[in-house]
Design an enzyme around this catalytic site. Structure first.
Site, PDB file in Angstrom:
ATOM      1  N   ARG A 138      44.040  18.328  28.120  1.00 23.91           N
ATOM      2  CA  ARG A 138      44.404  19.228  27.019  1.00 23.91           C
ATOM      3  C   ARG A 138      44.431  18.296  25.864  1.00 23.91           C
ATOM      4  O   ARG A 138      44.868  17.126  25.803  1.00 23.91           O
ATOM      5  CB  ARG A 138      45.663  19.910  27.163  1.00 23.91           C
ATOM      6  N   ASP A 144      45.777  18.484  21.726  1.00 31.13           N
ATOM      7  CA  ASP A 144      46.645  19.422  20.806  1.00 31.13           C
ATOM      8  C   ASP A 144      45.915  19.892  19.677  1.00 31.13           C
ATOM      9  O   ASP A 144      44.820  19.469  19.276  1.00 31.13           O
ATOM     10  CB  ASP A 144      47.475  18.008  19.982  1.00 31.13           C
ATOM     11  N   ARG A 180      49.529   9.370  20.394  1.00 29.86           N
ATOM     12  CA  ARG A 180      50.141   9.773  18.977  1.00 29.86           C
ATOM     13  C   ARG A 180      51.670   9.061  18.827  1.00 29.86           C
ATOM     14  O   ARG A 180      51.860   8.657  17.832  1.00 29.86           O
ATOM     15  CB  ARG A 180      50.259  11.078  18.594  1.00 29.86           C
TER      16      ARG A 180
END
Length: 255
Positions: A50, A52, A204
């Site tokens: 996945r 974001d 991140r």
């Protein structure tokens, strides 16, 4: 039934991420719509992972199964004709029935781009975070060496990354094969990470903490302590999504 692998590039601006969502349009939805039209059947696409909302990719991979005789080049051309210009199928390949875009992957490589100059060019604003400060690249290099190897990355894990009630498996332990700092041009830094898996927001969160070290707001020793403490509250802020790009997903044939 064929097992068909896609390599995909996309600009994540304006999308709610890879996975289908109820609150916006996802990359997965757009690809499934195009593939279903071309193959004349319902297609479920499975991604390598996945991403974001706002994160980009130039080497995302996915697969689907379909009873179609269309050659890969025709599938690619047809899907690209139906997809928004922000999403492109780069390659289409037939794989063995056992292939799975996620579970067959051995590693992924991400790049986080940071501009340290006083002015961020408009052409970079969607793909590069702007931090107009002088960064200590030596300290950044030292911290990247600290996270190389196998570690528990709980300090950089966002809530909801995994089911913490499951006591089996590897938990928050991941292996970083390469962590590099590159400067493709003056004032532009790339933090590149290749690992066997990444927790939710891990890159991140790592980047946000590394940049605090680079600015002198934290020391290298404090960074080492953060890794060891396994406490998300001790690490830095989550870096903006738009600076992150998935460069590649690695499989046995290219690893």
């Amino acid at each position: 039934m064929r097992t068909i692998k896609l390599t995909i590039a996309f600009d994540g601006t304006g999308y709610c991420g890879w996975q289908r969502q109820h609150n916006g349009i996802s990359i997965q939805q757009e690809l499934e719509r195009a593939a279903s039209t071309i193959c004349n059947q319902r297609i479920d696409i499975h991604g390598a992972g996945r991403t974001d909302a706002g994160v980009h990719a130039i080497g995302m991979t996915a697969h689907f199964r379909a009873a179609t005789a269309l050659p890969g080049a025709v599938l690619q051309k047809g899907m690209n004709a139906l997809l928004p210009t922000a999403i492109r199928v780069i390659t289409v390949d037939d794989e063995a029935p056992s292939f799975h875009a996620r579970f067959s992957a051995l590693a992924k490589t991400y790049r986080y781009a940071v501009s340290c100059g006083p002015v961020l060019l408009p052409q970079q604003r969607l793909y590069t975070a702007h931090l107009p400060y002088r960064l200590d690249c030596g300290d950044l290099q030292t911290c990247l060496a600290v996270i190389s190897g196998t570690h528990d990355f709980s300090s950089f894990e966002t809530t909801g990354s995994r089911d913490r009630t499951i006591t089996t498996g590897r938990g928050a332990v991941r292996t970083i094969f390469r962590a590099e700092l590159r400067e493709p041009e003056p004032g532009l830094l790339h933090l590149c990470f290749t690992g066997d898996g990444f927790l939710r927001h891990m890159v991140r969160n790592l980047t946000g903490t590394l940049l605090e070290v680079g600015r002198g707001k934290r020391t290298v020793q404090e960074f080492r302590d953060i890794v060891q403490l396994r406490d998300r509250n001790r690490a830095g802020a989550t870096a903006p999504a738009h600076g992150l790009t998935l460069l590649a997903v690695h499989y046995a044939h290219d690893w």
